[in-house]
Design a protein around this motif. Structure first.
Motif, short mmCIF file in Angstrom:
data_model
loop_
_atom_site.label_atom_id
_atom_site.label_comp_id
_atom_site.label_asym_id
_atom_site.label_seq_id
_atom_site.Cartn_x
_atom_site.Cartn_y
_atom_site.Cartn_z
N GLY A 33 -13.93 4.10 0.06
CA GLY A 33 -12.92 3.69 1.42
C GLY A 33 -13.59 2.30 1.88
O GLY A 33 -11.70 2.11 3.06
N ILE A 34 -14.48 2.29 2.65
CA ILE A 34 -14.22 0.41 3.10
C ILE A 34 -13.90 -0.13 2.23
O ILE A 34 -13.41 -1.04 3.25
N THR A 35 -14.03 -0.39 0.88
CA THR A 35 -13.21 -1.50 -0.14
C THR A 35 -11.66 -1.00 -0.29
O THR A 35 -10.71 -2.46 0.58
N SER A 36 -11.07 -0.30 0.45
CA SER A 36 -9.58 -0.22 0.21
C SER A 36 -8.85 -0.47 1.45
O SER A 36 -8.12 -1.40 1.91
N LEU A 39 -8.81 -4.00 2.09
CA LEU A 39 -8.04 -5.01 1.34
C LEU A 39 -6.21 -3.87 1.99
O LEU A 39 -5.47 -4.67 1.90
N GLY A 40 -6.61 -3.60 3.35
CA GLY A 40 -5.87 -3.29 3.85
C GLY A 40 -4.61 -1.96 3.46
O GLY A 40 -3.24 -1.70 3.58
N VAL A 41 -5.17 -0.55 2.81
CA VAL A 41 -4.43 -0.18 2.09
C VAL A 41 -4.60 1.12 2.82
O VAL A 41 -5.75 1.44 3.28
N LYS A 42 -3.84 2.27 3.31
CA LYS A 42 -3.42 3.46 3.58
C LYS A 42 -4.64 4.51 2.59
O LYS A 42 -4.25 5.13 1.66
N SER A 43 -5.96 4.50 2.86
CA SER A 43 -6.28 5.97 2.37
C SER A 43 -7.37 6.91 2.41
O SER A 43 -6.83 6.79 4.28
N MET A 60 -17.20 4.76 11.98
CA MET A 60 -16.81 3.79 11.14
C MET A 60 -16.22 3.73 10.27
O MET A 60 -14.72 2.91 10.42
N PHE A 61 -15.32 4.74 9.63
CA PHE A 61 -13.95 5.14 8.80
C PHE A 61 -12.14 5.24 9.37
O PHE A 61 -11.39 4.20 9.20
N THR A 62 -12.35 6.13 10.71
CA THR A 62 -11.69 6.02 11.58
C THR A 62 -11.24 4.67 12.16
O THR A 62 -10.00 4.12 12.28
N ASP A 63 -12.20 3.94 12.51
CA ASP A 63 -11.77 2.39 13.22
C ASP A 63 -11.52 1.82 12.05
O ASP A 63 -10.14 0.72 12.21
N ARG A 64 -11.77 1.80 10.70
CA ARG A 64 -11.34 0.65 9.51
C ARG A 64 -9.57 1.52 9.39
O ARG A 64 -9.62 1.10 7.90
N GLY A 65 -8.84 2.52 9.73
CA GLY A 65 -7.77 3.23 9.02
C GLY A 65 -7.96 3.83 7.77
O GLY A 65 -6.84 4.21 7.60
N VAL A 66 -9.26 4.53 7.75
CA VAL A 66 -9.42 5.43 6.71
C VAL A 66 -9.74 6.59 7.03
O VAL A 66 -9.95 7.57 8.48
N ASN A 67 -8.54 7.79 6.34
CA ASN A 67 -8.10 9.21 6.97
C ASN A 67 -9.49 9.56 6.35
O ASN A 67 -10.04 10.26 5.35
N ILE A 68 -9.53 10.47 7.17
CA ILE A 68 -10.81 11.22 7.20
C ILE A 68 -10.63 12.94 7.70
O ILE A 68 -12.20 13.98 7.56
N GLU A 69 -9.65 13.29 7.72
CA GLU A 69 -9.50 15.19 7.49
C GLU A 69 -9.80 15.39 7.13
O GLU A 69 -10.17 16.81 6.58
#
Length: 307
Positions: A33-36, A39-43, A60-69
């Motif tokens: 998730g951090i790696t994606s 690279l600016g990828v929706k994950s 931290m995940f949310t701030d990076r734009g990682v969907n944690i639903e």
């Protein structure tokens, strides 16, 4: 393309010749998730944690734009925990403790917001859990990437074969490739694994780079020589994340794009080993990544005159 990641979000305690940590953030899906996000990828991540998992890590995940639903929180449970000690060569390690905890009864739940993911990356989990994810997807993703290990070859062979048959890309290390195929030659091993189902076979060789096989084509890359190597934990997950995220970013799935994805994967993994756990990869930005890719280009570009 959108990337769906299914894997562990966990705690690790690590000891290497260069130091040791207390309980820190780990897990395959965490590194991916951090790696994606770099690279600016929706994950999006599908995983499970216990009530002991800090809110700051979720933030931290949310701030990076990682969907944690898709991260389930079992309030009265404990998060998966692994502790290990690496030997001087950093290629071998001893597992000191494994506490499966909430991961033991993990039943992945795919949120509606991630049902349309075009790329599915299945982190190292029981192959039965990996299969259940495919069954729960409304439509089969365009690309299914599988990470697995020798433990599942020893304990869940039949169901692993079912999962591999439904896989487009498999990523394993050289020891696992030999065990899976029964062949010592990695070229022969890749051919055998192709016959099991995957169109693309990635064989990781640690500090010696990686190989990509597709039909009769082979692409090889080195690992970047580094001054500081502190902790290899998560490097393979970062590698898989960089590979999948690059394909998602480019929106193309073919051998030529995968060659570039392999280099991005190796570059991202080279950051991870420079500090303990996720500490270094969390510092990396796009500019850092481009700088390391330039190092790779200088390392591998040459002209040869043939008389």
């Amino acid at each position: 393309m959108k990337l769906l990641v299914v894997g562990s979000v966990a705690f690790d305690a690590i000891e290497t010749p260069f130091g040791k940590t207390d309980k820190i953030l780990g897990g395959a899906a965490t590194y991916i998730g951090i790696t994606s996000s770099v690279l600016g990828v929706k994950s999006g991540i599908v995983s499970v944690v216990g009530g002991d998992f800090p809110q700051e890590h979720l933030d931290m995940f949310t701030d990076r734009g990682v969907n944690i639903e898709g991260i389930e929180i079992v309030k009265d449970g404990k998060t998966f925990f692994w502790s290990g000690k690496y030997h001087n060569d950093l290629n071998t390690r001893d597992t000191l403790a494994t506490e499966v905890n909430v991961l033991e009864n993990f039943d992945p739940k795919i949120p509606d917001s991630m049902q349309d993911a075009e790329i599915l990356l299945l982190g190292n989990l029981h192959p039965g859990v990996q299969l259940s994810v495919l069954e729960k997807m409304h439509n089969r993703p365009k690309l299914v990437i599988l990470d697995t290990m020798n433990f599942w070859m020893d304990t869940a062979w039949d169901i692993l074969m079912d999962m591999i048959a439904k896989t487009d890309v498999i990523t394993i290390n050289d020891e696992e490739a030999r065990q899976l195929s029964g062949e010592y030659s990695l070229v022969k091993a890749a051919k055998k694994i192709h016959e099991m189902g995957p169109k693309y076979v990635i064989i990781k060789k640690g500090e010696h780079g990686a190989l990509l096989f597709h039909n009769n084509k082979i692409f090889a890359i080195p690992a970047l020589p580094l001054e500081d190597v502190f902790d290899p934990t998560g490097a393979g997950d970062t590698f898989a994340g960089g590979f999948a995220a690059y394909l998602a970013k480019k929106g193309k799935i073919d051998f030529e794009t995968m060659k570039s994805a392999l280099i991005v994967a190796s570059a991202m993994a080279s950051f991870t080993v420079e500090k303990f756990g996720t500490e270094r990869i969390q510092e990396v930005n796009e500019s850092d990544m481009f700088g390391r890719l330039r190092q790779f280009k200088e390392l591998t570009t040459f002209d040869v005159e043939l008389q």
